[in-house]
Motif scaffolding. Sequence first.
Motif, mmCIF file in Angstrom:
data_model
loop_
_atom_site.group_PDB
_atom_site.id
_atom_site.type_symbol
_atom_site.label_atom_id
_atom_site.label_comp_id
_atom_site.label_asym_id
_atom_site.label_seq_id
_atom_site.Cartn_x
_atom_site.Cartn_y
_atom_site.Cartn_z
ATOM 1 N N VAL A 117 41.601 54.816 68.658
ATOM 2 C CA VAL A 117 43.022 54.571 68.417
ATOM 3 C C VAL A 117 43.198 54.015 67.014
ATOM 4 C CG1 VAL A 117 42.905 52.239 69.420
ATOM 5 C CG2 VAL A 117 45.101 53.409 69.314
ATOM 6 N N ASP A 118 44.254 54.420 66.353
ATOM 7 C CA ASP A 118 44.615 53.869 65.051
ATOM 8 C C ASP A 118 45.051 52.415 65.228
ATOM 9 O OD1 ASP A 118 46.632 53.264 62.755
ATOM 10 O OD2 ASP A 118 45.646 55.111 62.105
ATOM 11 N N LEU A 119 44.663 51.575 64.299
ATOM 12 C CA LEU A 119 44.991 50.153 64.384
ATOM 13 C C LEU A 119 46.498 49.923 64.519
ATOM 14 C CD1 LEU A 119 43.703 47.309 64.267
ATOM 15 C CD2 LEU A 119 44.078 47.359 61.786
ATOM 16 N N ARG A 120 47.281 50.792 63.890
ATOM 17 C CA ARG A 120 48.742 50.640 63.934
ATOM 18 C C ARG A 120 49.320 50.979 65.295
ATOM 19 N NH1 ARG A 120 49.131 54.387 58.703
ATOM 20 N NH2 ARG A 120 47.310 55.205 59.836
ATOM 21 N N ASP A 121 48.515 51.598 66.174
ATOM 22 C CA ASP A 121 49.000 52.047 67.476
ATOM 23 C C ASP A 121 48.408 51.250 68.633
ATOM 24 O OD1 ASP A 121 50.396 54.074 66.100
ATOM 25 O OD2 ASP A 121 48.655 55.394 66.152
ATOM 26 N N VAL A 122 47.772 50.139 68.343
ATOM 27 C CA VAL A 122 47.177 49.314 69.392
ATOM 28 C C VAL A 122 48.276 48.745 70.290
ATOM 29 C CG1 VAL A 122 45.912 47.166 69.813
ATOM 30 C CG2 VAL A 122 45.125 48.746 68.055
ATOM 31 N N THR A 123 48.002 48.681 71.588
ATOM 32 C CA THR A 123 48.930 48.082 72.541
ATOM 33 C C THR A 123 48.221 46.974 73.310
ATOM 34 O OG1 THR A 123 48.337 49.581 74.360
ATOM 35 C CG2 THR A 123 50.070 50.326 72.834
ATOM 36 N N ALA A 124 48.982 46.285 74.154
ATOM 37 C CA ALA A 124 48.431 45.161 74.911
ATOM 38 C C ALA A 124 47.275 45.590 75.805
ATOM 39 C CB ALA A 124 49.535 44.503 75.734
ATOM 40 N N ARG A 125 47.283 46.826 76.255
ATOM 41 C CA ARG A 125 46.216 47.257 77.177
ATOM 42 C C ARG A 125 44.845 47.266 76.509
ATOM 43 N NH1 ARG A 125 44.228 52.385 76.890
ATOM 44 N NH2 ARG A 125 45.269 53.863 75.499
ATOM 45 N N HIS A 126 44.826 47.427 75.191
ATOM 46 C CA HIS A 126 43.538 47.416 74.493
ATOM 47 C C HIS A 126 42.935 46.015 74.436
ATOM 48 C CE1 HIS A 126 45.522 51.086 72.673
ATOM 49 N NE2 HIS A 126 44.402 51.570 73.171
ATOM 50 N N LEU A 127 43.745 45.000 74.731
ATOM 51 C CA LEU A 127 43.258 43.616 74.725
ATOM 52 C C LEU A 127 42.970 43.098 76.125
ATOM 53 C CD1 LEU A 127 43.061 42.302 71.897
ATOM 54 C CD2 LEU A 127 44.930 43.945 71.942
ATOM 55 N N SER A 128 43.056 43.958 77.122
ATOM 56 C CA SER A 128 42.859 43.533 78.502
ATOM 57 C C SER A 128 41.445 42.997 78.725
ATOM 58 C CB SER A 128 43.127 44.713 79.436
ATOM 59 O OG SER A 128 42.892 44.355 80.774
ATOM 60 N N ASP A 129 41.355 41.814 79.329
ATOM 61 C CA ASP A 129 40.065 41.184 79.677
ATOM 62 C C ASP A 129 39.176 40.928 78.462
ATOM 63 O OD1 ASP A 129 40.663 41.193 82.445
ATOM 64 O OD2 ASP A 129 40.001 43.275 82.599
ATOM 65 N N VAL A 130 39.769 40.740 77.304
ATOM 66 C CA VAL A 130 39.016 40.449 76.081
ATOM 67 C C VAL A 130 38.993 38.944 75.842
ATOM 68 C CG1 VAL A 130 39.038 40.679 73.561
ATOM 69 C CG2 VAL A 130 39.444 42.678 75.003
ATOM 70 N N ASP A 131 37.826 38.402 75.541
ATOM 71 C CA ASP A 131 37.681 36.976 75.258
ATOM 72 C C ASP A 131 37.826 36.656 73.777
ATOM 73 O OD1 ASP A 131 36.755 35.822 77.947
ATOM 74 O OD2 ASP A 131 35.385 37.498 77.655
ATOM 75 N N ALA A 132 37.357 37.570 72.924
ATOM 76 C CA ALA A 132 37.401 37.332 71.481
ATOM 77 C C ALA A 132 37.553 38.664 70.764
ATOM 78 C CB ALA A 132 36.125 36.627 71.009
ATOM 79 N N GLN A 166 49.496 62.403 56.027
ATOM 80 C CA GLN A 166 49.748 61.571 54.849
ATOM 81 C C GLN A 166 49.725 60.076 55.160
ATOM 82 O OE1 GLN A 166 53.577 62.717 53.400
ATOM 83 N NE2 GLN A 166 54.691 62.040 55.218
ATOM 84 N N THR A 167 49.740 59.724 56.444
ATOM 85 C CA THR A 167 49.613 58.319 56.827
ATOM 86 C C THR A 167 48.177 57.929 57.171
ATOM 87 O OG1 THR A 167 50.000 58.637 59.202
ATOM 88 C CG2 THR A 167 51.949 58.446 57.790
ATOM 89 N N LEU A 168 47.231 58.858 56.951
ATOM 90 C CA LEU A 168 45.807 58.661 57.234
ATOM 91 C C LEU A 168 45.507 58.625 58.723
ATOM 92 C CD1 LEU A 168 44.663 56.109 54.489
ATOM 93 C CD2 LEU A 168 44.807 58.595 54.390
ATOM 94 N N ARG A 169 46.380 59.186 59.528
ATOM 95 C CA ARG A 169 46.078 59.360 60.954
ATOM 96 C C ARG A 169 45.377 60.699 61.160
ATOM 97 N NH1 ARG A 169 50.875 56.257 61.413
ATOM 98 N NH2 ARG A 169 50.772 54.653 63.054
ATOM 99 N N LEU A 170 44.394 60.705 62.053
ATOM 100 C CA LEU A 170 43.712 61.946 62.391
ATOM 101 C C LEU A 170 44.685 62.879 63.119
ATOM 102 C CD1 LEU A 170 40.295 60.571 63.652
ATOM 103 C CD2 LEU A 170 40.654 61.936 61.598
ATOM 104 N N ARG A 171 44.630 64.153 62.769
ATOM 105 C CA ARG A 171 45.497 65.123 63.427
ATOM 106 C C ARG A 171 44.910 65.534 64.779
ATOM 107 N NH1 ARG A 171 49.379 67.035 59.964
ATOM 108 N NH2 ARG A 171 48.972 66.823 57.705
#
Length: 351
Positions: free
Chosen positions: A60-75, A346-351
Amino acid sequence: MSQAGERPSRVLLTGHQGYLGTVMAPVLAAAGHEVVGLDSGLFAGCVLGTEPDDPPGHRVDLRDVTARHLSDVDAVVHLAALSNDPLGSLAPRLTYDINQHAAVRLARLARDAGVRRFLYASTCSVYGASGAGDPDDLVSEDAPLRPVTPYAESKVRVEDGLHELADDDFTPVFLRNATAFGYSPRLRADIVLNNLVGHAVLTGQVRVLSDGTPWRPLVHAQDIARAFADALVAPREAVHATAFNIGTERNNMTVAEIAGQVTEAVPGSRLVITGETGADPRSYRVDFSRFRRAVPGFDCRWSVREGAVELAEAFQRFGLSSADFENRFTRLAWLRAQAEAGRIDQTLRLR
C-alpha cells in the motif's frame, strides 16, 4: 499492548522493501519482534544478489494507509520516504506529501489505534550548513536546524508534528541517521560511500566532483538497524519525544577522506578530485553521544573502511553492471524509467 520499556510483540515496519528496510527487517526479527511490513513496492525490484526473504506485509502507498493497517500493532518503525536530496528537489510537492503529510497522518492513526511507540527515521541532513563554523565543533541534537533541501525540510516538519502528538500513551522517537552506507540486498548507489565504491569497482576511479572538503557523518545500515532495535525496547523515560543522532564520531570524515578509504579498499583504483562542483554547503561533524547515554552498551560496529571492503566484495561477487549501477540502483533514474514505461503515474503510485 506493550508497556514502556518492554519488548513490543508486533512491529509495523514501513519501507520494508527499501534499502534500509531490507536490512532492518531481519535484525528486528532476530531481536524477537514479529515484523509486519508496509511498502508501496516502488523499489522492490532493485535487488543485487539473492532475493530478500521479506516479512509478511501490506502492499500500500503510504498516502493510502488506513486504521486497519495499524490493527494489533504495538510499535511502528517508520522508514518509508522519498529518500534523497536530488529526488526531493525534483518533486518537492510529492516530497512534502509523502515524507511530511503522510508520515504525520500515519503517526496520528497509530496513536489513535493504541500504538505506544513510534520510531521515526529522520536524518542528520536537518543540520544543513550548521557545521560550517569551527571544524573542531561537533553538532549535537540541540544545534539549530538549517535544512537546505526539501528532503531535509520535510524531516524537520515531521519531527515538529510528532512532538505535538506525543502524550503519556504515545512515545515518538526521532532517530537522525547519519548518511547510510553498506551492502543491502536492495542496493542504493546514490549515497556517497556506495557510489564511490561502485565507481571504483566499475571504472578504477574514485571520482569526487566537489572539492572534497565538506564533512559527512556516515553510518552502516546494520548499525542503523541495531539502533532502532534498541530504541524499540529502551525505557520510555530515556527516549520519549527525543531526538538522537545515530552514528559514530569515528565515521565523521571529509569527502576526500572517505574517497581515500575507498581507494585503499579497492586495489588498483585511483583517486580523482575534480572540484568541478565546488564546496557543498552541507558540511557538518556530528556528536552521537546522546544515544549512547540513553541506551548504554550501544555503539556502532562498522568503520568506513570495513564498509567499503564489504561493498567492493559484494559488487564483484554479484557481478554489478554499469547499467544497473546507474539506473536500477539510483533512485531518481529508476523512477524516471518506471514513469517512462508507464508503471507509475505522475504521483509515483504504481499503476
